[in-house]
Design a protein around this motif. Structure first.
Motif, PDB file in Angstrom:
ATOM      1  N   TYR A 292       0.829  -1.213   0.000  1.00 48.88           N
ATOM      2  CA  TYR A 292       0.000   0.000   0.000  1.00 48.88           C
ATOM      3  C   TYR A 292       0.861   1.259   0.000  1.00 48.88           C
ATOM      4  O   TYR A 292       0.618   2.193  -0.772  1.00 48.88           O
ATOM      5  CB  TYR A 292      -0.911  -0.033   1.232  1.00 48.88           C
ATOM      6  CG  TYR A 292      -1.702   1.238   1.450  1.00 48.88           C
ATOM      7  CD1 TYR A 292      -2.765   1.554   0.613  1.00 48.88           C
ATOM      8  CD2 TYR A 292      -1.383   2.108   2.479  1.00 48.88           C
ATOM      9  CE1 TYR A 292      -3.491   2.715   0.804  1.00 48.88           C
ATOM     10  CE2 TYR A 292      -2.098   3.271   2.679  1.00 48.88           C
ATOM     11  CZ  TYR A 292      -3.156   3.574   1.843  1.00 48.88           C
ATOM     12  OH  TYR A 292      -3.874   4.730   2.014  1.00 48.88           O
ATOM     13  N   LEU A 293       1.885   1.287   0.845  1.00 50.69           N
ATOM     14  CA  LEU A 293       2.742   2.466   0.918  1.00 50.69           C
ATOM     15  C   LEU A 293       3.513   2.665  -0.385  1.00 50.69           C
ATOM     16  O   LEU A 293       3.709   3.789  -0.837  1.00 50.69           O
ATOM     17  CB  LEU A 293       3.703   2.344   2.100  1.00 50.69           C
ATOM     18  CG  LEU A 293       3.053   2.382   3.491  1.00 50.69           C
ATOM     19  CD1 LEU A 293       4.094   2.154   4.567  1.00 50.69           C
ATOM     20  CD2 LEU A 293       2.344   3.707   3.707  1.00 50.69           C
ATOM     21  N   PHE A 294       3.940   1.561  -0.987  1.00 57.33           N
ATOM     22  CA  PHE A 294       4.656   1.700  -2.258  1.00 57.33           C
ATOM     23  C   PHE A 294       3.750   2.237  -3.349  1.00 57.33           C
ATOM     24  O   PHE A 294       4.115   3.151  -4.091  1.00 57.33           O
ATOM     25  CB  PHE A 294       5.229   0.343  -2.681  1.00 57.33           C
ATOM     26  CG  PHE A 294       5.865   0.371  -4.047  1.00 57.33           C
ATOM     27  CD1 PHE A 294       7.138   0.883  -4.212  1.00 57.33           C
ATOM     28  CD2 PHE A 294       5.170  -0.070  -5.157  1.00 57.33           C
ATOM     29  CE1 PHE A 294       7.725   0.930  -5.466  1.00 57.33           C
ATOM     30  CE2 PHE A 294       5.741  -0.023  -6.420  1.00 57.33           C
ATOM     31  CZ  PHE A 294       7.027   0.478  -6.568  1.00 57.33           C
ATOM     32  N   LEU A 295       2.537   1.678  -3.448  1.00 56.65           N
ATOM     33  CA  LEU A 295       1.598   2.143  -4.473  1.00 56.65           C
ATOM     34  C   LEU A 295       1.226   3.599  -4.236  1.00 56.65           C
ATOM     35  O   LEU A 295       1.064   4.378  -5.184  1.00 56.65           O
ATOM     36  CB  LEU A 295       0.346   1.263  -4.466  1.00 56.65           C
ATOM     37  CG  LEU A 295       0.571  -0.215  -4.821  1.00 56.65           C
ATOM     38  CD1 LEU A 295      -0.726  -0.992  -4.675  1.00 56.65           C
ATOM     39  CD2 LEU A 295       1.115  -0.358  -6.230  1.00 56.65           C
ATOM     40  N   GLY A 300       2.752  10.113  -5.429  1.00 51.06           N
ATOM     41  CA  GLY A 300       3.204  11.373  -4.852  1.00 51.06           C
ATOM     42  C   GLY A 300       3.222  11.303  -3.345  1.00 51.06           C
ATOM     43  O   GLY A 300       3.295  10.236  -2.738  1.00 51.06           O
ATOM     44  N   ALA A 301       3.114  12.442  -2.730  1.00 50.09           N
ATOM     45  CA  ALA A 301       3.188  12.504  -1.270  1.00 50.09           C
ATOM     46  C   ALA A 301       1.927  11.998  -0.603  1.00 50.09           C
ATOM     47  O   ALA A 301       1.937  11.548   0.524  1.00 50.09           O
ATOM     48  CB  ALA A 301       3.460  13.933  -0.829  1.00 50.09           C
ATOM     49  N   LYS A 307      -5.444   8.342  -5.797  1.00 47.01           N
ATOM     50  CA  LYS A 307      -4.414   8.968  -6.607  1.00 47.01           C
ATOM     51  C   LYS A 307      -3.334   7.985  -7.031  1.00 47.01           C
ATOM     52  O   LYS A 307      -2.313   8.366  -7.574  1.00 47.01           O
ATOM     53  CB  LYS A 307      -3.776  10.121  -5.828  1.00 47.01           C
ATOM     54  CG  LYS A 307      -4.722  11.279  -5.580  1.00 47.01           C
ATOM     55  CD  LYS A 307      -3.990  12.438  -4.955  1.00 47.01           C
ATOM     56  CE  LYS A 307      -4.937  13.618  -4.751  1.00 47.01           C
ATOM     57  NZ  LYS A 307      -4.241  14.785  -4.159  1.00 47.01           N
ATOM     58  N   SER A 308      -3.536   6.730  -6.748  1.00 46.95           N
ATOM     59  CA  SER A 308      -2.562   5.721  -7.132  1.00 46.95           C
ATOM     60  C   SER A 308      -2.463   5.638  -8.644  1.00 46.95           C
ATOM     61  O   SER A 308      -3.440   5.795  -9.365  1.00 46.95           O
ATOM     62  CB  SER A 308      -2.958   4.360  -6.564  1.00 46.95           C
ATOM     63  OG  SER A 308      -2.082   3.360  -7.042  1.00 46.95           O
ATOM     64  N   SER A 309      -1.240   5.402  -9.129  1.00 45.73           N
ATOM     65  CA  SER A 309      -1.036   5.304 -10.571  1.00 45.73           C
ATOM     66  C   SER A 309      -1.455   3.941 -11.110  1.00 45.73           C
ATOM     67  O   SER A 309      -1.286   3.675 -12.284  1.00 45.73           O
ATOM     68  CB  SER A 309       0.439   5.560 -10.894  1.00 45.73           C
ATOM     69  OG  SER A 309       1.256   4.621 -10.220  1.00 45.73           O
ATOM     70  N   ILE A 367       9.808  -4.764  -4.935  1.00 49.80           N
ATOM     71  CA  ILE A 367       9.130  -4.870  -3.637  1.00 49.80           C
ATOM     72  C   ILE A 367       8.484  -6.244  -3.481  1.00 49.80           C
ATOM     73  O   ILE A 367       8.561  -6.878  -2.425  1.00 49.80           O
ATOM     74  CB  ILE A 367       8.075  -3.758  -3.509  1.00 49.80           C
ATOM     75  CG1 ILE A 367       8.735  -2.381  -3.528  1.00 49.80           C
ATOM     76  CG2 ILE A 367       7.257  -3.939  -2.240  1.00 49.80           C
ATOM     77  CD1 ILE A 367       9.668  -2.122  -2.365  1.00 49.80           C
ATOM     78  N   SER A 368       7.863  -6.714  -4.545  1.00 49.62           N
ATOM     79  CA  SER A 368       7.195  -8.024  -4.494  1.00 49.62           C
ATOM     80  C   SER A 368       8.205  -9.143  -4.268  1.00 49.62           C
ATOM     81  O   SER A 368       7.908 -10.130  -3.574  1.00 49.62           O
ATOM     82  CB  SER A 368       6.423  -8.264  -5.795  1.00 49.62           C
ATOM     83  OG  SER A 368       5.453  -7.258  -5.995  1.00 49.62           O
ATOM     84  N   SER A 369       9.399  -9.011  -4.842  1.00 46.17           N
ATOM     85  CA  SER A 369      10.436 -10.033  -4.647  1.00 46.17           C
ATOM     86  C   SER A 369      10.789 -10.180  -3.176  1.00 46.17           C
ATOM     87  O   SER A 369      10.979 -11.293  -2.677  1.00 46.17           O
ATOM     88  CB  SER A 369      11.692  -9.673  -5.452  1.00 46.17           C
ATOM     89  OG  SER A 369      11.410  -9.628  -6.827  1.00 46.17           O
ATOM     90  N   ILE A 370      10.876  -9.047  -2.494  1.00 45.27           N
ATOM     91  CA  ILE A 370      11.191  -9.093  -1.057  1.00 45.27           C
ATOM     92  C   ILE A 370      10.072  -9.792  -0.289  1.00 45.27           C
ATOM     93  O   ILE A 370      10.325 -10.607   0.611  1.00 45.27           O
ATOM     94  CB  ILE A 370      11.418  -7.668  -0.523  1.00 45.27           C
ATOM     95  CG1 ILE A 370      12.632  -7.035  -1.219  1.00 45.27           C
ATOM     96  CG2 ILE A 370      11.615  -7.677   0.989  1.00 45.27           C
ATOM     97  CD1 ILE A 370      12.848  -5.580  -0.889  1.00 45.27           C
ATOM     98  N   LEU A 371       8.819  -9.494  -0.655  1.00 39.54           N
ATOM     99  CA  LEU A 371       7.690 -10.151   0.020  1.00 39.54           C
ATOM    100  C   LEU A 371       7.679 -11.647  -0.270  1.00 39.54           C
ATOM    101  O   LEU A 371       7.434 -12.466   0.630  1.00 39.54           O
ATOM    102  CB  LEU A 371       6.383  -9.512  -0.431  1.00 39.54           C
ATOM    103  CG  LEU A 371       6.162  -8.057  -0.006  1.00 39.54           C
ATOM    104  CD1 LEU A 371       4.827  -7.543  -0.526  1.00 39.54           C
ATOM    105  CD2 LEU A 371       6.213  -7.913   1.509  1.00 39.54           C
ATOM    106  N   PHE A 372       7.953 -12.043  -1.523  1.00 35.77           N
ATOM    107  CA  PHE A 372       8.014 -13.461  -1.864  1.00 35.77           C
ATOM    108  C   PHE A 372       9.106 -14.163  -1.051  1.00 35.77           C
ATOM    109  O   PHE A 372       8.918 -15.295  -0.609  1.00 35.77           O
ATOM    110  CB  PHE A 372       8.284 -13.645  -3.357  1.00 35.77           C
ATOM    111  CG  PHE A 372       7.118 -13.294  -4.243  1.00 35.77           C
ATOM    112  CD1 PHE A 372       5.830 -13.631  -3.887  1.00 35.77           C
ATOM    113  CD2 PHE A 372       7.309 -12.626  -5.443  1.00 35.77           C
ATOM    114  CE1 PHE A 372       4.745 -13.322  -4.695  1.00 35.77           C
ATOM    115  CE2 PHE A 372       6.235 -12.297  -6.257  1.00 35.77           C
ATOM    116  CZ  PHE A 372       4.955 -12.645  -5.885  1.00 35.77           C
ATOM    117  N   ALA A 373      10.238 -13.486  -0.869  1.00 34.48           N
ATOM    118  CA  ALA A 373      11.336 -14.086  -0.112  1.00 34.48           C
ATOM    119  C   ALA A 373      10.947 -14.274   1.350  1.00 34.48           C
ATOM    120  O   ALA A 373      11.241 -15.319   1.961  1.00 34.48           O
ATOM    121  CB  ALA A 373      12.581 -13.211  -0.227  1.00 34.48           C
ATOM    122  N   MET A 374      10.281 -13.271   1.937  1.00 32.27           N
ATOM    123  CA  MET A 374       9.865 -13.374   3.343  1.00 32.27           C
ATOM    124  C   MET A 374       8.865 -14.520   3.528  1.00 32.27           C
ATOM    125  O   MET A 374       8.992 -15.334   4.448  1.00 32.27           O
ATOM    126  CB  MET A 374       9.243 -12.057   3.783  1.00 32.27           C
ATOM    127  CG  MET A 374      10.206 -10.878   3.799  1.00 32.27           C
ATOM    128  SD  MET A 374      11.406 -10.980   5.139  1.00 32.27           S
ATOM    129  CE  MET A 374      10.352 -10.628   6.540  1.00 32.27           C
TER     130      MET A 374
END
Length: 723
Positions: A292-295, A300-301, A307-309, A367-374
């Motif tokens: 969520y924070l990444f999206l 933007g801020a 406002k997500s892309s 980011i997804s790679s890190i989640l898959f690894a965890m």
């Protein structure tokens, strides 16, 4: 927000089987209605204790041979007899009394001295010596009374001869292992009769003295036996229940022992705790929060999802990719056991990363790679003393990043296979590195592990190649690979454009070059602009002769028709193009470019021509400027806006007879400024800074393309040759 909640649920159900112990409602002395398997490896301490006791009971008593050297006792007896018989002052009766008292006592004295000496030297353990002394004294031979009356009459020569025979007999019989002295004593008479002694009295006395000197020499060693039993208990393997072993079969009675075993394994519902569920839920929420924070950061801020892309359709596709990747990992994790932990390396964990980078975004894939690894480090963890197995986490990170950088900006399907090979290669290197710095493993396990990692790379490529068309069709995703396929000149629509409207085809190719360069200058999708340019004027194939680039050696049909009709024909090419693209299942992003590249721009030429005709006819115009505008919509994306600018620039530059750099730059600025003032960019997110970059890039690209036709401001005179 609903999709984010679904992410939380996906993570929860992926992690909970590995982190939350499963419990059952089981009552004592009832029958089980299912097979219950061990959720982890567990040592059955009670069964282990019983096994140790049984192993100790199977150990036989340890017997040791004690070298008593009984010939020394024989020597002592004969020395004493020689001493007494030689003393003439001692009467016959006194000698008999001495023998009757001293000879039996000398047996015990000899044994006691032997025990004392060997205990001090440590040759034998104290327990064995005590056992030996007890048994030897219990089996002491009693010399007949009449033998003592015969001893004083023996001469020194007779004693010497008898001494030798007695020593030999005792030494020979004591070489055997004797638990009972009586066994050897039965053989004495035979050996004496076979000796060199001829005198009957001598033989009788030797027999008695030999029997007297014989002792048992094989004794039970309690201390050694206890040590052997302790060693047997220590060497008894623990009774271990492996993960997945059946604890209770369907229909088995739940006895007290079984109930205690289930309780020790944490399988009883009475012991159920909701804390593990809450912990897994919190962990899942944290993973979803990372996404969520990444999206949100991409927009933007603001943290507003609106406002997500990324659209909801794209988030749904991301959720489906996560679901497929985690499901495949879960299936492989089910087949994994503590003895076959290497099976986890078979999981194509990099599949999700490759799909995300191809269909969505490079940084989102990281980011997804890190989640898959965890998550993978939890799924493939077979150890009970930790939650995460970071060996698997490290391997998944390595293969995911290898796939990420191998597949980035892929333009051919074969790149996926190459990325799969890179996954196999870097995964094997990472595994070998971990093995070298960690504990050594069996050679067979090493070969299996490396083999499974190589297979995982190939599986990853196969799954990605197979799933790509599904996502492209289902979600209308236009991947780079799909764009490259659609740019093939042999595509039916492009073939139609080339054969029926060669001028429009050439124009489209030039627009593609211009728009791609401009898009890449501002970080937009250059490949989408290029391919979109190829198809943006496909609607002109319906009425090719009404467009100036296709009017070769023919009159312009617009010269003889009403300008309103001309306007309708020109405007229709965008709508016709969209219809043709739909009929050929061209993805929506390309259709949007064809529909939006003109926006709601104004057809000035035909408007003024219509005004002029109305003035000549002396009638009041029954139309407005809005009637001579394209129906739109305006550009909704940067790519559509860029193609529209490049389309206009290419046509304008081509219309110049002798263009100069100043003319080109002025015309490009004029076109962009005109569209800006006409509010054509209001519905896309182009900034003024990006428009400046687009203008500069278009100028440089146009000069490169049309350099042979552009006149430079002044000629450079060659230097005069020095004479």
């Amino acid at each position: 927000m609903l999709l984010l909640c679904l992410f939380v649920l996906l993570f929860y159900f992926s992690l909970s089987p590995h982190l939350v112990p499963k419990t059952y409602n089981i009552q004592l002395n009832e029958y089980s209605d299912r097979d219950i398997r061990a959720p982890k490896q567990w040592e059955d301490e009670k069964a282990t204790l019983i096994a140790k006791q049984e192993a100790a009971e199977r150990v036989q008593t340890v017997f040791n041979i004690v070298a008593l050297r009984n010939e020394n006792l024989v020597d002592q007896i004969f020395q004493r007899m020689e001493q007494i018989n030689k003393d003439s002052q001692v009467t016959q009766q006194n000698k008999i009394d001495i023998y009757r008292t001293e000879i039996p006592r000398r047996y015990s004295t000899y044994v006691d001295d032997f025990v004392r000496t060997n205990r001090a030297s440590g040759t034998y353990n104290a327990t064995l010596l005590e056992e030996m002394a007890r048994i030897v004294k219990d089996q002491q031979y009693t010399i007949p009374e009449e033998t003592f009356y015969k001893l004083p009459r023996l001469t020194a020569e007779q004693l010497s001869e008898m001494r030798t025979v007695t020593r030999d007999i005792v030494r020979e019989l004591m070489n055997e292992q004797l638990r009972e002295a009586e066994t050897a004593r039965t053989k004495v008479a035979e050996l004496v009769n076979a000796s060199s002694l001829s005198d009957r009295t001598q033989r009788e006395i030797v027999q008695e003295l030999a029997r007297y000197a014989l002792m048992p020499n094989k004794f039970a060693d309690k201390e050694a036996t206890d040590e052997a039993r302790v060693l047997a208990q220590e060497n008894t393997p623990k009774v271990v229940m492996n993960e997945g072993d059946i604890v209770v079969k369907d229909g088995d009675l739940i006895t007290q022992e079984v109930y205690e075993r289930l309780q020790a394994l944490g399988l009883l519902q009475s012991k159920k705790s909701y804390w593990p569920h809450l912990g897994v839920l919190m962990l899942s929420a944290l993973f979803a929060l990372v996404l969520y924070l990444f999206l949100s950061h991409k927009s933007g801020a603001s943290l507003s999802p609106a406002k997500s892309s990324y659209s909801n359709s794209e988030l749904l596709m991301l959720l489906l990719i996560f679901f497929l990747n985690l499901m495949i990992m879960q299936i492989i994790g089910i087949t994994q056991t503590q003895n076959t932990s290497f099976i986890g390396y078979l999981a194509p964990a990099a599949m999700g990363t490759m799909l995300i980078v191809l269909l969505l975004d490079f940084h989102l894939a990281m980011i997804s790679s890190i989640l898959f690894a965890m998550i993978g480090s939890v799924m493939f963890n077979v150890s009970q003393d930790r939650i995460f197995d970071f060996n698997y986490g490290f391997i998944i990170i390595v293969v995911s990043f290898a796939a990420l950088f191998s597949i980035h900006r892929a333009s051919q399907r074969s790149t996926i296979l190459k990325a799969g090979i890179m996954v196999s290669l870097f995964g094997s290197i990472a595994l070998l590195a971990l093995i070298m710095v960690g504990e050594p493993i069996e050679r067979s396990d090493l070969l299996y592990s490396v083999g499974f990692i190589f297979a995982s790379g190939l599986l990853t490529a196969i799954f990605v190649i197979g799933l790509m068309p599904f996502f492209e069709v289902t979600f209308g995703i236009l991947s780079a690979l799909k764009l490259v396929e659609l740019s093939n000149p042999n595509h039916p629509l492009l073939r139609k454009l080339l054969t029926e409207t060669p001028g429009t085809y050439h124009h489209s190719v030039m627009v593609g070059n211009l728009s791609e360069a401009a898009a890449e200058a501002i970080g937009a999708n250059g490949l989408l602009c290029r391919v979109g340019s190829f198809y943006h004027d496909i609607g002109k194939t319906k009425r090719p002769s009404y467009f100036i680039e296709n009017q070769s050696n023919i009159e312009n049909p617009h010269d003889s028709i009403d300008p309103k009709l001309s306007k309708s024909i020109i405007i229709a090419h965008a709508r016709d193009g969209v219809d043709m693209l739909k009929s050929h299942n061209i993805p929506k992003p390309l259709r949007d470019i064809a529909e939006q590249h003109h926006g709601t721009t104004f057809l000035k030429f035909f408007f003024h021509k219509a005004l002029k005709q109305a003035e000549e006819q002396g009638i009041e115009p029954d139309f407005t400027e809005d009637d001579f505008r394209y129906p739109g919509p305006k550009a909704q994306s940067k790519e559509a806006a860029i193609v529209g600018i490049a389309d206009c620039v290419e046509a304008a530059v081509r219309s110049l007879r002798n263009p100069t750099m100043e003319h080109v730059e002025s015309m490009i600025n004029k076109i962009i400024k005109g569209r800006l003032e006409d509010n054509q960019f209001n519905e896309c997110d182009l900034t003024m800074k990006e428009l400046d970059k687009i203008a500069q890039t278009l100028k440089e690209t146009v000069i490169g393309i049309f350099h042979s036709r552009i006149e430079y401001p002044e000629d450079v005179k060659p230097k005069e040759r020095l004479t």
